[in-house]
Design an enzyme around this catalytic site. Structure first.
Site, PDB file in Angstrom:
ATOM      1  N   ARG A  89       0.849  -1.197   0.000  1.00 60.49           N
ATOM      2  CA  ARG A  89       0.000   0.000   0.000  1.00 60.49           C
ATOM      3  C   ARG A  89       0.877   1.237   0.000  1.00 60.49           C
ATOM      4  NH1 ARG A  89      -2.117  -1.123   5.738  1.00 60.49           N
ATOM      5  NH2 ARG A  89       0.043  -1.826   5.760  1.00 60.49           N
TER       6      ARG A  89
ATOM      7  N   GLY B 287      -9.764   5.772  -4.563  1.00 61.04           N
ATOM      8  CA  GLY B 287      -9.130   6.326  -5.762  1.00 61.04           C
ATOM      9  C   GLY B 287      -7.732   5.758  -5.846  1.00 61.04           C
TER      10      GLY B 287
ATOM     11  N   CYS C 117      -4.530   2.231  -8.425  1.00 61.87           N
ATOM     12  CA  CYS C 117      -4.721   0.767  -8.448  1.00 61.87           C
ATOM     13  C   CYS C 117      -6.191   0.350  -8.446  1.00 61.87           C
ATOM     14  CB  CYS C 117      -3.996   0.143  -7.272  1.00 61.87           C
ATOM     15  SG  CYS C 117      -2.242   0.537  -7.281  1.00 61.87           S
TER      16      CYS C 117
HETATM   17  C1  UGA Z   1      -4.201  -0.776  -2.825  1.00 61.50           C
HETATM   18  C2  UGA Z   1      -4.241  -2.079  -2.019  1.00 61.50           C
HETATM   19  O1  UGA Z   1      -4.669  -1.811  -0.689  1.00 61.50           O
HETATM   20  C3  UGA Z   1      -2.858  -2.750  -1.989  1.00 61.50           C
HETATM   21  O2  UGA Z   1      -2.931  -3.997  -1.322  1.00 61.50           O
HETATM   22  C4  UGA Z   1      -2.395  -2.955  -3.431  1.00 61.50           C
HETATM   23  O3  UGA Z   1      -1.086  -3.520  -3.469  1.00 61.50           O
HETATM   24  C5  UGA Z   1      -2.364  -1.621  -4.145  1.00 61.50           C
HETATM   25  O4  UGA Z   1      -3.685  -1.034  -4.137  1.00 61.50           O
HETATM   26  C6  UGA Z   1      -1.930  -1.863  -5.571  1.00 61.50           C
HETATM   27  O5  UGA Z   1      -2.655  -2.515  -6.310  1.00 61.50           O
HETATM   28  O6  UGA Z   1      -0.791  -1.500  -5.908  1.00 61.50           O
HETATM   29  P1  UGA Z   1      -3.353   1.720  -2.295  1.00 61.50           P
HETATM   30  O7  UGA Z   1      -3.828   2.071  -3.670  1.00 61.50           O
HETATM   31  O8  UGA Z   1      -2.025   2.188  -1.827  1.00 61.50           O
HETATM   32  O9  UGA Z   1      -3.320   0.111  -2.125  1.00 61.50           O
HETATM   33  O10 UGA Z   1      -4.424   2.308  -1.304  1.00 61.50           O
HETATM   34  P2  UGA Z   1      -5.431   1.757  -0.186  1.00 61.50           P
HETATM   35  O11 UGA Z   1      -4.857   1.971   1.143  1.00 61.50           O
HETATM   36  O12 UGA Z   1      -5.910   0.410  -0.542  1.00 61.50           O
HETATM   37  O13 UGA Z   1      -6.637   2.796  -0.366  1.00 61.50           O
HETATM   38  C7  UGA Z   1      -7.326   2.873  -1.616  1.00 61.50           C
HETATM   39  C8  UGA Z   1      -8.434   3.901  -1.560  1.00 61.50           C
HETATM   40  O14 UGA Z   1      -9.511   3.417  -0.771  1.00 61.50           O
HETATM   41  C9  UGA Z   1      -8.047   5.246  -0.960  1.00 61.50           C
HETATM   42  O15 UGA Z   1      -8.563   6.270  -1.788  1.00 61.50           O
HETATM   43  C10 UGA Z   1      -8.694   5.256   0.412  1.00 61.50           C
HETATM   44  O16 UGA Z   1      -9.019   6.546   0.835  1.00 61.50           O
HETATM   45  C11 UGA Z   1      -9.937   4.432   0.141  1.00 61.50           C
HETATM   46  N1  UGA Z   1     -10.485   3.731   1.335  1.00 61.50           N
HETATM   47  C12 UGA Z   1      -9.761   2.779   1.982  1.00 61.50           C
HETATM   48  C13 UGA Z   1     -11.760   4.042   1.777  1.00 61.50           C
HETATM   49  O17 UGA Z   1     -12.451   4.898   1.195  1.00 61.50           O
HETATM   50  N2  UGA Z   1     -12.275   3.376   2.870  1.00 61.50           N
HETATM   51  C14 UGA Z   1     -11.569   2.440   3.518  1.00 61.50           C
HETATM   52  O18 UGA Z   1     -12.103   1.864   4.500  1.00 61.50           O
HETATM   53  C15 UGA Z   1     -10.285   2.121   3.072  1.00 61.50           C
END
Ligand code: UGA
Length: 473
Positions: free
Chosen positions: A170, A276, A279
């Site tokens: 992440r 967003g 990924c």
């Molecule tokens: C995500 C995955 O979590 C990783 O495991 C994966 O390796 C990565 O994509 C990838 O494919 O490279 P990342 O994009 O860094 O990681 O971000 P996340 O922490 O997953 O958050 C994604 C989005 O979801 C953010 O915009 C966050 O604000 C949102 N989110 C997350 C929510 O709206 N609610 C939540 O409860 C959790």
């Protein structure tokens, strides 16, 4: 494709030299962390500026902890960078391909041109038995196609093997996730590949990290299935927020109540402006596209709804901000707090925050954007918006304050102090990150997605608690 079990397995290199093709977010992190685990690593990219920056000890993006790791790895003498593919081919025993697979122009499919180019460039140059390992997120079937491409292109024929090792890191936790992953997945077509790849992850495996050895297609699928599940969980709670908005229920209390069920769990159940980044959004679209090509589009048709729910949150918050601004955004001053797709990142790819700021601007609002780290990237993406250097500048004279990315700086702000700067004490919390009671107590009109305008539910809970306390007294 099944794993070939043969009696005579070619020897592996126990302490392989590693190349990492692509020095973007994933590649730079992987190269730096592999060097810090004790391997000799060569990072490769076609972008000379990026390579010059990394060679000089500068990480060209924001990632907590990574700059320190880079300097340490360079000092150890185990890490270097190049733009020369001949050097890379001669150097590596295991070559990791970490180039981007962005959404293709005008389509939901993934653009595989960088992956193909990297595999071809390596295959044409490698002259001794080696393993090329894809780490990029790709549509199912890509590894099998690349295996054929490599066999055709390489002077070694099928001696040069292909494996897949999806990455789950992440942003914001990249170092921790790379050095201490919750699992490793190896997609391999031979026992030699499994052993060679294990040698490249020896310290992590010795740490007790669970390893799943699979065929190539399963390894590719694990990655998109994981991201689809996470996106679905987020959209599920955001769909409940829509129901809450129609009924006066409170999605925050709902999520808390659900999270106490271990089978559901609270992680990725945080309602708000939705997901967003580079990924989740593109991965669910590319997965839908690929599933349709494979004739199983119906199996993942729900991912379109997941995407739609996610996009509707952005429209809904614009509605809330407009409502608080008195029904018309034209000429209204809006403080947009946050631009990055999540806190602790400067990434604005498909960022809900920036998308909302842009929509407000298109309705005629005077939008002032402030993000602690992402202003520069946001400015490159949307130069028309006004960017300021502090939270104070953003909120001064604002008619409505909109919290769009939940940076600690915004969470910790004092509502009374902020109140003295704004034109009107009106705030919309797009991330359920602010203390609604503290804001209301400081005289703010407080609104949040999926929560009632007036905190009736909370009042009722307090009331009942008081009553039961009175009863037991
Ligand atoms: C995500 C995955 O979590 C990783 O495991 C994966 O390796 C990565 O994509 C990838 O494919 O490279 P990342 O994009 O860094 O990681 O971000 P996340 O922490 O997953 O958050 C994604 C989005 O979801 C953010 O915009 C966050 O604000 C949102 N989110 C997350 C929510 O709206 N609610 C939540 O409860 C959790």
């Amino acid at each position: 494709m099944s794993i070939q079990r043969t009696t005579s397995i070619p020897p592996i290199v126990e302490h392989p030299r590693i190349t990492v093709i692509g020095s973007g977010y994933l590649g730079a992190t992987h190269a730096i962390c592999m060097a810090s685990l004790g391997y000799e690593v060569l990072g490769v990219d076609v972008d000379e500026e990026k390579i010059a920056a990394l060679s000089a000890g500068t990480v060209p993006f924001f990632e907590p902890g990574l700059p320190e790791q880079l300097v340490e790895a360079l000092d150890s003498g185990r890490l270097s960078f190049t733009t020369d593919f001949d050097e890379a081919a001669a150097f590596g025993d295991v070559h990791f391909v970490c180039v981007g697979t962005p959404q293709a122009e005008g389509s939901h499919a993934a653009d595989l041109s960088y992956v193909d180019a990297a595999f071809e460039a390596l295959a044409a140059r490698i002259t001794r038995k080696a393993l090329i390992v894809g780490k990029s997120t790709v549509p199912i079937g890509t590894a099998a196609r690349l295996t054929a491409l490599v066999a055709e292109t390489s002077p070694l024929g099928d001696e040069l093997e292909v494996a897949w090792n999806p990455e789950f890191l992440r942003e914001g936790f990249a170092v921790q996730d790379t050095l201490h992953p919750d699992r490793l997945v190896f997609g391999v077509a031979s026992e030699w590949a499994e052993r060679q790849l294990s040698a490249a992850f020896r310290p992590i495996l010795d740490d007790g990290t669970p390893l799943i050895v699979a065929d190539l297609a399963t390894a590719e699928l694990v990655k998109v299935a994981a991201n689809s599940f996470l996106a679905t969980k987020i959209s599920y709670i955001n769909a409940m927020a829509e129901v809450c908005e129609a009924t006066g229920a409170d999605v925050n209390l709902l999520a808390t109540a659900l999270s106490h069920d271990d089978r559901i769990g609270g992680r990725f159940l945080k309602p708000g402006l939705g997901f967003g980044g580079g990924c989740l959004p593109k991965d669910i679209r590319a997965f839908t596209h690929r599933a349709e090509e494979l004739g199983v589009g119906q199996a993942v048709a729900f991912l379109r709804e997941v995407d739609d729910i996610n996009n509707r949150r952005r429209l809904r918050i614009v509605d809330l901000i407009r409502e608080l601004a008195g029904g018309d955004l034209a000429g209204k001053r809006i403080a947009a707090l946050g631009a990055a797709f999540k806190p602790n990142s400067d990434d604005v790819r498909d960022a809900p925050a920036l998308d909302v700021a842009r929509m407000l601007y298109l309705e005629g609002a005077e939008v002032r954007v402030y993000d602690p780290e992402a202003n520069a990237n946001a400015h490159r993406a949307y130069p028309d918006l006004e960017y300021v250097d502090s939270m104070t500048e953003a909120v001064t004279g604002a008619d409505v304050v909109a919290l769009l990315t939940e940076w600690d700086e915004f969470r910790q702000a004092d509502p009374a102090e902020l109140g003295r700067l704004v034109a009107s004490r009106r705030v919309v919390d797009g991330r359920h990150a602010l203390d609604a009671d503290a804001y209301r107590a400081a005289g703010w009109e407080f609104r949040a997605l999926g929560r009632p305008a007036q905190p009736e539910t909370v009042a009722l809970v307090v009331d009942l608690k008081d009553r039961s306390e009175a009863l037991s007294a």
